[in-house]
Structure formats: structure tokens, C-alpha cells
Design a protein around this motif. Sequence first.
Motif, short mmCIF file in Angstrom:
data_model
loop_
_atom_site.label_atom_id
_atom_site.label_comp_id
_atom_site.label_asym_id
_atom_site.label_seq_id
_atom_site.Cartn_x
_atom_site.Cartn_y
_atom_site.Cartn_z
N LEU A 158 0.83 -1.35 0.02
CA LEU A 158 -0.01 -0.10 -0.23
C LEU A 158 0.76 1.20 -0.06
CD1 LEU A 158 -2.54 -1.19 2.86
CD2 LEU A 158 -3.17 -0.91 0.14
N ASN A 159 0.12 2.36 -0.61
CA ASN A 159 0.95 3.67 -0.52
C ASN A 159 0.68 4.21 0.77
OD1 ASN A 159 2.22 5.95 -1.39
ND2 ASN A 159 0.35 6.97 -1.97
N ALA A 160 1.48 5.37 1.25
CA ALA A 160 1.08 5.96 2.42
C ALA A 160 1.76 7.62 2.12
CB ALA A 160 2.30 5.72 3.53
N SER A 161 1.03 8.54 2.57
CA SER A 161 1.23 10.07 2.38
C SER A 161 2.55 10.51 3.26
CB SER A 161 -0.20 10.65 2.81
OG SER A 161 -1.24 10.33 1.98
N GLN A 162 2.86 11.46 2.56
CA GLN A 162 4.32 11.87 3.37
C GLN A 162 4.17 13.31 3.73
OE1 GLN A 162 7.01 9.77 4.75
NE2 GLN A 162 5.11 8.64 4.54
N VAL A 163 4.53 14.39 2.78
CA VAL A 163 4.79 15.66 3.00
C VAL A 163 3.52 16.70 2.42
CG1 VAL A 163 6.14 17.68 2.44
CG2 VAL A 163 7.27 15.67 3.08
N PRO B 48 -0.63 15.39 3.26
CA PRO B 48 -0.50 14.77 4.60
C PRO B 48 -1.32 13.53 4.79
CG PRO B 48 -1.52 16.59 4.62
CD PRO B 48 -1.27 16.38 3.24
N SER B 49 -0.95 12.47 5.83
CA SER B 49 -1.80 11.66 6.28
C SER B 49 -2.85 12.17 7.13
CB SER B 49 -0.89 10.49 7.12
OG SER B 49 -0.24 11.13 8.06
N ILE B 50 -4.06 11.42 7.57
CA ILE B 50 -5.04 11.61 8.41
C ILE B 50 -4.96 10.72 9.44
CG2 ILE B 50 -7.63 11.81 8.49
CD1 ILE B 50 -7.77 11.78 5.40
N ASP B 51 -5.46 11.45 10.70
CA ASP B 51 -5.16 10.66 12.14
C ASP B 51 -6.89 10.11 12.24
OD1 ASP B 51 -5.13 9.77 14.44
OD2 ASP B 51 -4.14 11.43 15.52
N GLY C 135 -3.79 9.07 3.45
CA GLY C 135 -4.61 10.17 3.18
C GLY C 135 -5.90 10.25 2.73
N ILE C 136 -6.69 9.11 2.94
CA ILE C 136 -8.02 8.91 2.50
C ILE C 136 -8.82 8.90 3.61
CG2 ILE C 136 -9.44 7.27 1.23
CD1 ILE C 136 -7.15 6.44 -0.36
N ASN C 137 -10.20 9.50 3.49
CA ASN C 137 -10.88 9.63 4.63
C ASN C 137 -12.38 8.81 4.65
OD1 ASN C 137 -11.98 11.47 3.01
ND2 ASN C 137 -11.85 13.29 4.37
N ALA C 138 -12.45 8.39 3.19
CA ALA C 138 -13.66 7.75 2.95
C ALA C 138 -13.60 6.61 2.17
CB ALA C 138 -14.59 8.68 2.44
N ILE C 139 -14.16 5.28 2.45
CA ILE C 139 -14.02 4.15 1.81
C ILE C 139 -14.42 4.37 0.23
CG2 ILE C 139 -16.25 3.08 2.05
CD1 ILE C 139 -13.03 1.20 2.78
N GLU C 140 -15.19 5.38 0.02
CA GLU C 140 -15.52 5.53 -1.39
C GLU C 140 -14.40 5.96 -2.12
OE1 GLU C 140 -18.40 5.25 -3.33
OE2 GLU C 140 -19.60 4.58 -1.62
N SER C 141 -13.32 6.50 -1.49
CA SER C 141 -12.34 7.24 -2.35
C SER C 141 -11.03 6.07 -2.53
CB SER C 141 -11.76 8.49 -1.48
OG SER C 141 -12.57 9.66 -1.40
N LEU C 142 -11.44 5.01 -1.65
CA LEU C 142 -10.34 3.84 -2.03
C LEU C 142 -10.88 3.02 -3.02
CD1 LEU C 142 -7.97 2.24 -0.82
CD2 LEU C 142 -9.61 1.08 0.91
N ARG C 143 -12.04 2.68 -3.08
CA ARG C 143 -12.79 1.90 -4.29
C ARG C 143 -12.22 2.05 -5.51
NH1 ARG C 143 -17.39 2.67 -3.08
NH2 ARG C 143 -17.73 1.43 -1.37
N GLY C 144 -11.47 1.04 -5.97
CA GLY C 144 -10.91 1.15 -7.33
C GLY C 144 -9.69 1.90 -7.69
N ASN C 145 -9.18 2.39 -6.28
CA ASN C 145 -7.94 3.58 -6.42
C ASN C 145 -6.63 2.61 -6.65
OD1 ASN C 145 -6.33 5.51 -6.31
ND2 ASN C 145 -7.30 6.43 -4.37
#
Length: 500
Positions: free
Chosen positions: A117-122, A125-128, A464-474
Motif C-alpha cells: 500500500l501507499n502512504a502519504s508523506q509531505v 499529509p496523512s489523516i489521524d 490520506g484517504i478519509n472515506a472508503i468511497e475514495s479507496l474503491r478501485g483506486n
Amino acid sequence: MAIPKIVPDFRVIRDENLCINCQACCRVCSNDTHSFDQNIAKIISDHRKCVGCHFCEEICSTGALTIEKCYSQIRENFNWNEVDFKNLMKQAHSGGILLTGMGNDRPWINYFDHIVLNASQVTNPSIDPLREPMEIKTFIGRKPDSIEQLKKEKKLPILLETEIPVLFSAMSYGSISLNACKSIAAAAWEAKTYWNTGEGGLPESLKKFVSRTIVQVASGRFGVDARYLNEASAIEIKIGQGAKPGIGGHLPGEKVTADISAARKIPEGTDAISPAPHHDIYSIEDLKQLIYALKETVDYKKPVGVKVAAVHNIAPIVSGIVRAGADFVTIDGFRGGTGAAPVVIRNNVGIPIEIAIATVDSRLRQEGIRNHASIIAAGGIRSSADVVKAIALGADAVYIGTATLVALGCHICQKCYTGKCNWGIATQDPYLTRRLNPEIGKRRLTNLLRAWALEIKEMMGGMGINAIESLRGNRDQLRGIGLNDKELALLGIKHAGDAW
């Protein structure tokens, strides 16, 4: 002539210094592996009867027992491995089809393990997830083509709403015990997700959970009537399953108790046979007719889906199913579990769920019908990471079956078809079913879903994704490691190190 012996699969190691001859192992083993020899005042174990369920090992109060894999001492030969050798010996002895439970255990590549998986950096930014909103609620069913269509029709299609994109897979009452069904149904109710009855009908004691129940219409039509269909939240037409594509099912008559008879609506003590094909479905047009017959029966108030096994031409198959009017399509990969399947079918038929998801998602997007149906992936989902990767490949949600049973205590001994499950799961023996407490089972399953929900939010936040809809097929969030160009192309992902 000398008859060759079949080497046992497992060996029972007993520490005589720890064993106190309490005979608990003798009493609890449903396979009669252990017995007390009065002549020598010792417990002896018949290794040939051990199935590797580890129940005796778990209940031994002094820790005297260890169950180990027994490796045969056949001459080393790379063309004849231990499994193939033993299977041939068994068939030479029995003359019958070899059966097994659970999913494909061959050492084929597991693509989830080769995807990172990817991860946000600068700059992004990532989401807590502990401090910021994170939405993993999922809606299963047909979605509008556009906002304009939604405004025109002024209502959404009927959708299943689940708090987590994880549902409990189809496992019928008959293949598993009523206590196992109760555990699963109650957990689905509490976690606000859904469970699937499988083809075993809906027992009366589980009807209080109908608002979180998906019922199946399989080839045997067990338990299917208008009331059954209208009570449920959704209907799933079962065409195939991952462990045995193109193969029917059989619940022996000795397992059809009075309660199972009532749920399946068949005479007590008779075999419950599910033919391989539905005898009213021989074309996509026939399937369309059944889909709309079911929708008419429930007055278009329930989503109707179709379950198929992941096979070579799965993408055009699913395209046809969606065009036939299905609101969701379940795709079951070749690692999908089962109560009983021919070993040769389970190990040699079907394709991995990862490739099936990706190719189906791509095909439906190319045809402009991806929003017409949700895709539920099944077969080999082992962790929250697999869930996230499946959704990023194109699934809307996942079914878990084997993972569900493991959470209830299953040790994957693959002997479900014998009906002697020591853990009280894949059995109808009243002495054995009492070993599974539905309240404890429910708690363990809700704990599992809670833990996975937290981990899914952590992984999404890291991307850096806050909704499952934005992950689908991404699939930009995925990269492959150790895969060739063809595999990467089918999965629709880049190799690790490739930039955007």
C-alpha cells in the motif's frame, strides 16, 4: 501380496512425564484417536485417526499433548510429493472420490502478499483516524448514473447499508451447526453488517436477525418461498462457489435432522442434493428472468444479487450478470472455503480472487456500467490488509468465511465433511455442538470486526484517504512486488518504485 500402508497425516506426541491419565482426550476426541488401555493402564493414540484439529491439545490440563505433522519417508522425488503420493494410495484403497473441506491449500502465489500500500508523506499529509472523521460505511446495490438522474427520480435504489465493508459469507445450516449460525447472525446484527444463510434455509430461531440477513436461492431451492424472500434484507442467487466451480452440493440424509428438515423444507433423513446447474437457468436471459421474478416477489424492495466462482472468463460473465439486472455480484476466488468438495476440483479449478476483482472492475468501467452493481469479493480474505487491497483493486466489500470460522475456534483441519468437528462448528452432533457457545462466538466475531475496522481506518488514514468511497478501485494506491509484467497488467497496478 503385501498391502502398502497409508502413512498418517498427523502424529500425537504424548509427554508421559506430564500425562496424568485423566482420559479427557479420550472423552473429547470425536475421531476416537485416544483410548485408555486397561491392560497397561495407559492412554494410547491411533495416529491414523488424528485429523489435526488440536482440540485435545487445547483442553489437556497438563500440556502433555502435541500434535505434529507426520511426514512420510518416501524416496525424494520432485514429481511425486507427499500429498500426491498419499492421495493415490487412498484412492487405490477406497476407489472413491477424495473429499476435503476448506479452500485451496496448494502453494499457488497469493497476490495479496505481493501487493503493498501507499502512504502519504509531505504534500498530501496523512489523516489521524483517532482525531478526524473516517468513513468506512458501505452501501451495496445499484447506484444512480448521475446526480441529474437522482434528482429526476427523487429516490435512491434499495441499498444495503453496512458500517464496515466486511460481511459474513454464505455458510448453510447443515454444513455448520445452529450455534455457529447463531454466533454469526448475532455478530452481524451487533456490528451492523450482514450475514448470509447459504442454501440451508432460515431457521426460526434466527428470524429475529432478518434485518441483517441475506438469503440464498441455490439450485436445490431449499427453504425458498415468498415468506423467506420477503423477510430477508437481500437475496443472492448462488450459481457457483470458489472451492468447487461447476459442482453441486450434497448434504447426506443422516445429517438432515428435524430442525434442518424444517429449515430446508425437505423430509427428515433424506439427502439434500443441490444439482450443479439451476435447471431453469441455461442462458443469461434465463438468469435475467429469475432475477426479475425474485424482484417481483419482494415488490422491488430488496436488492437481488448473484454469486459466481472466479473462473477464466469471469469479466464477461459478470458483465452479463450486471446487464441481466443484478444489484450486486459476489465473486468467490479459488481459495474460497467449503464444507465438502472433491480435492481434484478444489485444487485445480478457478482463479485467484485478486485477478478476478481487478479484471471485472476494469471491464465494467470500460463498459460504463460499474455503478449498476456492487462487487463483493470472497475467497481468501485473511486480514484487514486483504480487505483494503481488495477494495483498492475494485471491490465494494468482502465476504469472510474461513476467517469467520477460525475466529470461532476452527483449526482448518479440512475434515468438515465428516461431521465430527471437535470445535462444534461443522457438525450436527448434539454432544459436539454444545462446545460452541453462541454468546462467546458472537463476542469473538464482533471483536474481530472491531479490530479490522480500526486497522482499515489506520491504513486509509496513512494513505490520506478519509472515506472508503475514495479507496474503491483506486489502484494508484497499490504497487506490486515480485510480479511479472502480465500479472501487473491484469491487476492494473505498477511495480514498486514506479512513480505516479
